[in-house]
Design an enzyme around this catalytic site. Structure first.
Site, PDB file in Angstrom:
ATOM      1  N   CYS A  19       0.872  -1.174   0.000  1.00  0.00           N
ATOM      2  CA  CYS A  19       0.000   0.000   0.000  1.00  0.00           C
ATOM      3  C   CYS A  19       0.908   1.222   0.000  1.00  0.00           C
ATOM      4  CB  CYS A  19      -0.986  -0.027   1.174  1.00  0.00           C
ATOM      5  SG  CYS A  19      -0.268   0.119   2.817  1.00  0.00           S
ATOM      6  N   ASN A  22       2.390   1.502   4.300  1.00  0.00           N
ATOM      7  CA  ASN A  22       2.662   0.230   4.973  1.00  0.00           C
ATOM      8  C   ASN A  22       2.352   0.279   6.470  1.00  0.00           C
ATOM      9  OD1 ASN A  22       5.495  -1.920   5.601  1.00  0.00           O
ATOM     10  ND2 ASN A  22       3.475  -2.549   4.979  1.00  0.00           N
ATOM     11  N   CYS A  24      -1.390   0.448   7.353  1.00  0.00           N
ATOM     12  CA  CYS A  24      -2.804   0.066   7.495  1.00  0.00           C
ATOM     13  C   CYS A  24      -3.131  -1.174   6.679  1.00  0.00           C
ATOM     14  CB  CYS A  24      -3.728   1.220   7.076  1.00  0.00           C
ATOM     15  SG  CYS A  24      -3.627   2.704   8.099  1.00  0.00           S
ATOM     16  N   ARG A  25      -3.300  -1.011   5.375  1.00  0.00           N
ATOM     17  CA  ARG A  25      -3.809  -2.091   4.534  1.00  0.00           C
ATOM     18  C   ARG A  25      -2.817  -3.223   4.324  1.00  0.00           C
ATOM     19  NH1 ARG A  25      -5.418   1.477  -0.459  1.00  0.00           N
ATOM     20  NH2 ARG A  25      -3.526   2.520   0.280  1.00  0.00           N
ATOM     21  N   SER A  26      -1.593  -2.912   3.915  1.00  0.00           N
ATOM     22  CA  SER A  26      -0.668  -4.010   3.584  1.00  0.00           C
ATOM     23  C   SER A  26      -0.216  -4.815   4.803  1.00  0.00           C
ATOM     24  CB  SER A  26       0.517  -3.518   2.749  1.00  0.00           C
ATOM     25  OG  SER A  26       1.235  -2.500   3.382  1.00  0.00           O
ATOM     26  N   ASP A 136      -8.472   2.814   1.508  1.00  0.00           N
ATOM     27  CA  ASP A 136      -7.545   3.256   2.552  1.00  0.00           C
ATOM     28  C   ASP A 136      -8.353   3.745   3.758  1.00  0.00           C
ATOM     29  OD1 ASP A 136      -5.530   4.310   4.127  1.00  0.00           O
ATOM     30  OD2 ASP A 136      -4.616   5.448   2.498  1.00  0.00           O
TER      31      ASP A 136
END
Length: 168
Positions: A19, A22, A24-26, A136
Site C-alpha cells: 500500500c 505500509n 494500514c492495509r498491507s 484506505d
C-alpha cells in the site's frame, strides 16, 4: 472447502503486499494471510511480507487502529514494521499485490526489466466482492478498518485457493 484441496501440498510461494505507507492495509493483509494460511492450508509454505511505495512511516508499527481492529479478531500486528518497497523485492517475491490502482501503477513504474514478480491487485483474487481496491482506512473510523479486515480475509482465502491450484 479450501483445506480439502491438495492436503499434501508442499509448494512454496513468496508474496509481498503493498500500500502507500505500509501501516494500514498491507500489514493487515500480511497478517491476515499468515493467519488464514496457518488455519486452512498449513502445508502451504508461504513467505509473506508487506511494504509501502512511500517511505512516510519506515520503521513504525502499524496504525493503532489497524492493530486494534485486527486484535479484536485474534490477529496480532504489533511485531510488524513499515518499510518501503525495494528493487530487490521484484526478484525476491513471486507475487507483489497492490491494495489499489495508484500503488499498482507505482510498482509497475518501479519494476526493473528483470523482475520475476507478478504484479496485480490483491482484490483481483476475489472478484465476487465487486471491488478492485482495498479502500484506505487512514482517514476513516473503526468501520473502515473492519472493512479492510473483511476484504483481506475474503481475498486471502481466494489467494490460497489459487496458490494451491498453481502448485498442481
Amino acid at each position: 472447502m479450501i483445506s480439502a484441496i491438495h492436503p499434501n501440498l508442499r509448494r512454496s510461494f513468496s508474496i509481498l503486499f503493498v500500500c502507500l505507507g505500509n501501516i494500514c492495509r498491507s500489514p493487515t493483509a500480511e497478517a491476515v494471510l499468515r493467519d488464514t494460511a496457518a488455519r486452512v492450508a498449513p502445508r502451504l509454505t508461504l513467505e509473506i511480507d508487506s511494504a509501502g511505495t512511500a517511505d512516510y512511516h519506515t520503521g513504525r508499527a502499524p496504525d493503532p487502529r489497524s492493530q486494534r481492529a485486527a486484535r479484536e479478531r485474534g490477529i496480532d500486528l504489533s511485531g510488524l514494521r513499515a518499510r518501503q518497497v525495494t528493487t530487490e523485492d521484484f526478484t525476491r517475491f513471486d507475487l507483489i499485490l497492490a491494495m489499489d490502482q495508484d500503488n499498482l501503477r507505482n510498482l509497475q513504474a518501479m519494476s526493473p526489466p528483470y523482475t520475476r514478480a507478478e504484479l496485480r491487485l490483491f482484490l483481483s483474487y476475489a472478484p465476487q466482492l465487486g471491488l478492485l481496491e482495498v479502500p484506505d482506512p487512514y482517514y476513516g473510523g473503526a468501520a473502515d478498518f473492519a472493512e479492510v479486515l473483511d476484504l483481506t480475509a475474503a481475498a486471502s482465502l481466494a489467494l490460497i485457493e489459487s496458490l494451491q491450484q498453481r502448485a498442481q
